[in-house]
Design a protein around this motif. Structure first.
Motif, mmCIF file in Angstrom:
data_model
loop_
_atom_site.group_PDB
_atom_site.id
_atom_site.type_symbol
_atom_site.label_atom_id
_atom_site.label_comp_id
_atom_site.label_asym_id
_atom_site.label_seq_id
_atom_site.Cartn_x
_atom_site.Cartn_y
_atom_site.Cartn_z
ATOM 1 N N ALA A 79 0.835 -1.204 0.000
ATOM 2 C CA ALA A 79 0.000 0.000 0.000
ATOM 3 C C ALA A 79 0.867 1.251 0.000
ATOM 4 C CB ALA A 79 -0.931 -0.008 1.209
ATOM 5 N N ILE A 80 1.950 1.238 0.772
ATOM 6 C CA ILE A 80 2.868 2.382 0.803
ATOM 7 C C ILE A 80 3.546 2.561 -0.550
ATOM 8 C CG2 ILE A 80 5.022 3.223 1.820
ATOM 9 C CD1 ILE A 80 4.080 1.887 4.461
ATOM 10 N N VAL A 81 3.990 1.459 -1.142
ATOM 11 C CA VAL A 81 4.637 1.533 -2.460
ATOM 12 C C VAL A 81 3.654 2.054 -3.504
ATOM 13 C CG1 VAL A 81 5.618 0.125 -4.317
ATOM 14 C CG2 VAL A 81 6.369 -0.220 -1.971
ATOM 15 N N ASN A 82 2.408 1.572 -3.491
ATOM 16 C CA ASN A 82 1.394 2.046 -4.436
ATOM 17 C C ASN A 82 1.104 3.523 -4.248
ATOM 18 O OD1 ASN A 82 1.024 -0.330 -5.816
ATOM 19 N ND2 ASN A 82 -0.721 -0.982 -4.584
ATOM 20 N N MET A 83 1.117 3.969 -3.011
ATOM 21 C CA MET A 83 0.835 5.367 -2.739
ATOM 22 C C MET A 83 1.916 6.262 -3.346
ATOM 23 S SD MET A 83 -0.099 7.119 0.903
ATOM 24 C CE MET A 83 1.522 6.852 1.598
ATOM 25 N N PHE A 84 3.156 5.844 -3.267
ATOM 26 C CA PHE A 84 4.243 6.644 -3.835
ATOM 27 C C PHE A 84 4.324 6.515 -5.354
ATOM 28 C CE2 PHE A 84 5.895 6.621 0.530
ATOM 29 C CZ PHE A 84 6.106 7.980 0.668
ATOM 30 N N ARG A 86 1.707 5.691 -7.545
ATOM 31 C CA ARG A 86 0.520 6.160 -8.261
ATOM 32 C C ARG A 86 -0.162 7.342 -7.593
ATOM 33 N NH1 ARG A 86 -0.339 0.381 -8.378
ATOM 34 N NH2 ARG A 86 0.259 -0.346 -10.414
ATOM 35 N N GLY A 87 0.240 7.672 -6.395
ATOM 36 C CA GLY A 87 -0.403 8.747 -5.675
ATOM 37 C C GLY A 87 -1.689 8.328 -4.980
ATOM 38 N N ARG A 88 -1.984 7.025 -4.996
ATOM 39 C CA ARG A 88 -3.174 6.525 -4.316
ATOM 40 C C ARG A 88 -2.957 5.069 -3.936
ATOM 41 N NH1 ARG A 88 -6.323 3.627 -8.422
ATOM 42 N NH2 ARG A 88 -5.291 4.019 -10.379
ATOM 43 N N VAL A 89 -3.711 4.638 -2.949
ATOM 44 C CA VAL A 89 -3.674 3.236 -2.550
ATOM 45 C C VAL A 89 -4.768 2.516 -3.301
ATOM 46 C CG1 VAL A 89 -3.934 1.643 -0.623
ATOM 47 C CG2 VAL A 89 -2.805 3.828 -0.275
ATOM 48 N N ARG A 90 -4.446 1.398 -3.874
ATOM 49 C CA ARG A 90 -5.422 0.630 -4.644
ATOM 50 C C ARG A 90 -6.440 -0.003 -3.782
ATOM 51 N NH1 ARG A 90 -3.503 -3.092 -9.616
ATOM 52 N NH2 ARG A 90 -3.305 -1.286 -10.867
#
Length: 90
Positions: A79-84, A86-90
């Motif tokens: 979730a942290i990696v996705n946030m950085f 894509r700018g959002r959590v999937r």
């Protein structure tokens, strides 16, 4: 022998976390293992901070609670990696 079991369990946990976060198509076997092992460290640290108790796979705790803490840590890591990324959590 412990290292081999550690890699196999870390790979399975990383794969399950990537399925939950829907990032499995982007990751290969190596990244699944890395996510599982690093996520286990993160899960153990978060569990210690929250006072949940139990260990994780990196502490040699292959109980159900240890595996769940490792899985939660791997999901949080993705979730942290996705946030950085894509700018959002999937």
């Amino acid at each position: 022998m412990d290292i081999i079991v550690w890699l196999i369990v870390g790979g399975i946990i990383g794969w399950l976390a990537s399925k939950i976060m829907r990032t499995d198509a982007q990751q290969g076997l190596f990244l699944n293992i890395v996510v599982g092992i690093v996520g286990a460290f993160l899960g153990g640290w978060l569990g210690g901070m929250l006072g949940v108790g139990g260990g994780d796979i990196n502490q040699g705790d292959f109980s159900l609670s240890g595996l769940l803490m490792s899985l939660v840590g791997a999901v949080v890591l993705l979730a942290i990696v996705n946030m950085f990324r894509r700018g959002r959590v999937r």
